[in-house]
Design a protein around this motif. Structure first.
Motif, PDB file in Angstrom:
ATOM      1  N   LEU A  99     105.856  92.038  -6.153  1.00  0.00           N
ATOM      2  CA  LEU A  99     104.982  90.930  -6.550  1.00  0.00           C
ATOM      3  C   LEU A  99     105.758  89.613  -6.595  1.00  0.00           C
ATOM      4  N   GLN A 103     105.122  86.198  -4.404  1.00  0.00           N
ATOM      5  CA  GLN A 103     105.042  84.862  -4.994  1.00  0.00           C
ATOM      6  C   GLN A 103     105.957  83.891  -4.259  1.00  0.00           C
ATOM      7  N   THR A 151      96.645  94.304  -5.760  1.00  0.00           N
ATOM      8  CA  THR A 151      96.966  92.975  -6.291  1.00  0.00           C
ATOM      9  C   THR A 151      97.121  91.953  -5.168  1.00  0.00           C
ATOM     10  N   LEU A 152      97.904  92.313  -4.155  1.00  0.00           N
ATOM     11  CA  LEU A 152      98.190  91.362  -3.081  1.00  0.00           C
ATOM     12  C   LEU A 152      96.977  91.127  -2.195  1.00  0.00           C
ATOM     13  N   GLU A 154      94.011  90.757  -3.174  1.00  0.00           N
ATOM     14  CA  GLU A 154      93.178  89.751  -3.834  1.00  0.00           C
ATOM     15  C   GLU A 154      93.893  88.416  -3.985  1.00  0.00           C
ATOM     16  N   TRP A 155      95.227  88.459  -4.146  1.00  0.00           N
ATOM     17  CA  TRP A 155      95.941  87.221  -4.480  1.00  0.00           C
ATOM     18  C   TRP A 155      96.448  86.455  -3.269  1.00  0.00           C
ATOM     19  N   LEU A 156      97.067  87.138  -2.300  1.00  0.00           N
ATOM     20  CA  LEU A 156      97.689  86.421  -1.185  1.00  0.00           C
ATOM     21  C   LEU A 156      96.701  85.590  -0.363  1.00  0.00           C
ATOM     22  N   ARG A 158      94.173  84.053  -1.273  1.00  0.00           N
ATOM     23  CA  ARG A 158      93.844  82.858  -2.048  1.00  0.00           C
ATOM     24  C   ARG A 158      94.963  81.821  -1.999  1.00  0.00           C
ATOM     25  N   GLN A 159      96.143  82.267  -1.556  1.00  0.00           N
ATOM     26  CA  GLN A 159      97.278  81.347  -1.384  1.00  0.00           C
ATOM     27  C   GLN A 159      97.426  80.915   0.073  1.00  0.00           C
TER      28      GLN A 159
END
Length: 280
Positions: A99, A103, A151-152, A154-156, A158-159
């Motif tokens: 994670l 980031q 997790t990734l 959903e998150w990556l 968005r980045q």
């Protein structure tokens, strides 16, 4: 040609992927454990190498600097010592470190992140598994991999980072740890020693790591996102696999099926199906 940041370049899968990536003309920046650079020399990989005592302990700021000016990250590193990795507490460290890698990658403006997962993330009961098969990890290893994926996923995006998770099945080939099945078979048979096995009725999706690496790099170079199986789509029993290897040495007589107890929790069938789509 792309500039690719590769973790796990000295590992079983990472080495094979590095060779495919180089053969296709990519520039590599390999992050390796301190003191292991020599393992890359024999592969003909003389690209940029970054050493660290523990890549999973580095900060996201460190990764942001290391990932600067790269186009794609292929994260193939994970703790995978045979006989220990499935239940090891090190899986928690690998998850947390992964994670932080993500980031740092996002902060560095890298466009694509490809992670390496496992078929053990799935609910294995259907036998034939697609990328849409529900997840149901039953070990710390599989759970940590699944948690990284969820997790990734959903998150990556968005980045602004394209994300792909490539799930591996049962691999063998050059660089394989001698404690793994195919390597064990070759070693025993070459020495003329008996091979102790279960009845061998389990059906598995076996693939040479070099072919898996080729498929992995194909997916890395594509625009696919979500999850994908790196698999053959074909099953073979452990018995048939062992017999085919024994035939190389003309020593089927050394195969002792039933010498080892059956694992009552071992699924009878695990085959990965590949398709044209991936989960968005």
């Amino acid at each position: 040609m792309a500039r690719i940041l590769l973790t796990g370049a000295t590992g079983f899968v990472g080495r094979a992927a590095a060779q495919v990536l180089k053969a296709r003309g990519n520039d590599l920046r390999c992050v390796v454990r301190t003191g292991t650079v020599g393992r890359l020399v024999g592969l003909g990989i003389s690209d940029e190498v970054v050493e660290t005592p523990d890549l999973f302990a580095e900060t996201s700021e460190w990764w942001s600097e290391v990932a600067a000016e790269t186009d794609i990250v292929l994260h193939a590193a994970w703790y995978a010592e045979p006989g220990k990795y499935l239940t090891s507490g090190k899986n928690v460290d690998c998850l947390a470190g992964t994670l932080r890698i993500a980031q740092g990658v996002a902060r560095a403006g890298v466009g694509r992140f490809v992670g390496v997962g496992t078929c053990f993330e799935y609910d294995l009961s259907p036998g034939y598994l697609t990328h849409m098969t529900p997840l149901d990890p039953t070990t710390p290893y599989a759970a940590a991999k699944a948690a990284a994926y969820l997790t990734l996923r959903e998150w990556l995006p968005r980045q602004g980072v394209s994300f792909l998770w490539a799930r591996l099945f049962y691999l063998y080939g050059p660089g394989e740890d001698e404690r793994r099945l195919v390597s064990y078979l070759h070693r025993q048979l070459a020495l003329g020693k008996p091979v102790e096995l279960t009845r061998g009725e389990q059906v598995r999706d076996f693939m040479d790591v070099r072919e898996a690496a080729r498929l992995l790099v194909d997916e890395l170079e594509s625009t696919r996102i979500g999850a994908v199986n790196i698999s053959s789509g074909q099953g073979i029993t452990v018995r048939a696999l062992a017999e085919s290897i024994a035939d190389i040495y003309d020593r089927r007589d050394l195969l002792h099926f039933g010498a080892r107890p059956e694992n009552l929790t071992d699924p009878p069938l695990v085959v990965g199906l590949r398709d044209s789509g991936a989960e968005a």
